[in-house]
Scaffold this active site. Structure first.
Site: not given
Lengths: 97, 101, 194
Positions: C99, C102-104
């Protein structure tokens, strides 16, 4: 040939050259107690319809660049959540100082 | 804006070469490196409330989301030919691409 | 390794929770309950789903068409979780999930994302030089395999269905699940028989 109309936002780091030579560290550790607490707080606030994950992201993305890269992952979350709660009038800015 | 998907699997699409982050506060989910790039629709993924509105607590109409496939080479000018990147892109960021491959 | 939070961040969190509690918006018990719930999710779930898909063609079809339904079929509640998509590796295609924005991450079936998944280096590099990142971690893919990076940018979360390795013929589901690591479910590794 810099083109100032095509500069990505701070968080939009796919392919960013500054990390070209940075190895991906094998950091396997789960979040620390602080991180887990921030994570859980965000979920509780989302369940209560007081904020969305999209608002969380918008808040993270508005952190100035030097702080964005200096703060820890859940420190960025906390910044965003605190700012959102003030913006929405759920807490007073004074109470956070 | 919800309802039938405008693009079908295999359609060639171009991602709008738009940079709203240079015009003021915004929240978008289209990464910089595919703007202006042409790719191929893999499949529609369904309709989701537009995150660009949700991020500001505005009414958020549902928009169709697609998996779109891009060749790595033209984006980065490196890598092995044939390697690809697949990205979720909302319909309002896509326009039909002229010409094909 | 990630640096510990600075003192002002710890203080801000305490003040924020206290202010929200004072207004009757949240309670410590609610936060603790959420945390306990979140702590329960782990990559063992994803591994069990893969092992079943390797041994049950009908489940494999369900997994690839509707990951959330496949997770529910394993007893995982997906209520409130984003839709889950599962991407199948083949002899000619290898998926790698990142991702960049962000950090999905498919937390419902993999738990908390590890530190490296959230790191600037992984987010920046995986999408541009995936083969270099994989090679640094010991996975050399032949040129005959297409590397397909999956940038998890929006409403779905993505998990990889790795290929079942040779040498696992006759293994039961539990034994198969034991070789499916979290890294293999993200695509930075492939399962090995032993």
């Amino acid at each position: 040939m810099p083109d100032e109309t095509r500069i990505p936002a701070t968080h939009d780091i796919g392919g960013l050259a500054r990390f070209r030579c940075t190895p991906v560290e094998h950091d396997e550790a789960p979040p620390d107690a602080f991180g887990k607490r921030v994570d859980a707080l965000r979920q509780v606030l989302a369940q209560k319809k007081l904020m969305t994950v999209d608002e969380l992201r918008r808040g993270i993305e508005s952190i100035p660049e030097e702080e964005y890269f200096a703060l820890g992952y859940y420190e960025r979350w906390l910044r965003s959540i605190a700012a959102l709660m003030v913006e929405k009038g759920h807490v007073d800015a004074e109470a956070l100082k | 804006m919800s309802g039938a998907a405008r693009f079908t699997p295999g359609a060639r699409v171009r991602v709008r070469d738009d940079w709203p982050e240079r015009r003021g506060p915004c929240h978008i989910r289209t990464p910089h490196y595919i703007r202006g790039r042409t790719g191929t629709v893999v499949r529609p993924l369904g309709a989701f409330a537009n995150p660009e509105d949700l991020a500001f607590a505005r009414p958020a109409p549902a928009r169709t989301l697609y998996h779109v496939l891009f060749e790595q080479g033209p984006i980065w000018h490196e890598g092995r030919p044939g390697d690809t990147v697949m990205v979720e892109v909302f319909e309002h960021w896509l326009e039909p691409a002229e010409g094909g491959a | 390794m990630a640096a510990p939070p600075r003192p002002e961040s710890l203080a801000l969190l305490d003040r924020l929770v206290a202010a929200l509690e004072a207004k009757g918006i949240v309670t410590e018990a609610e936060i603790a309950e959420r945390q306990a719930n979140t702590d329960k999710a782990s990559p063992e779930t994803g591994a069990r789903m893969v092992a079943r898909a390797w041994t049950d063609p009908a489940y494999r079809a369900l997994l690839l068409s509707d990951g959330a339904a496949a997770a529910e079929a394993m007893g995982v509640s997906m209520a409130g979780a984003p839709p889950l998509g599962v991407l199948e590796n083949t002899p000619t295609r290898h998926h790698l999930v990142v991702c960049t924005l962000c950090s999905c991450y498919p937390r419902a079936v993999l738990g908390y994302p590890p530190g490296w998944y959230k790191s600037f280096a992984y987010r920046a590099r995986a999408v541009r030089e995936p083969r270099a990142v994989l090679a640094e971690w010991g996975l050399m893919l032949p040129d005959s395999v297409e590397v397909r990076v999956v940038d998890s940018t929006a409403d779905y979360r993505w998990m990889v269905l790795p290929m079942r390795p040779a040498g696992t013929e006759g293994w039961d589901e539990a034994r198969l699940a034991s070789i499916v690591t979290r890294d293999a479910l993200v695509g930075v590794a492939v399962p090995k028989a032993g």
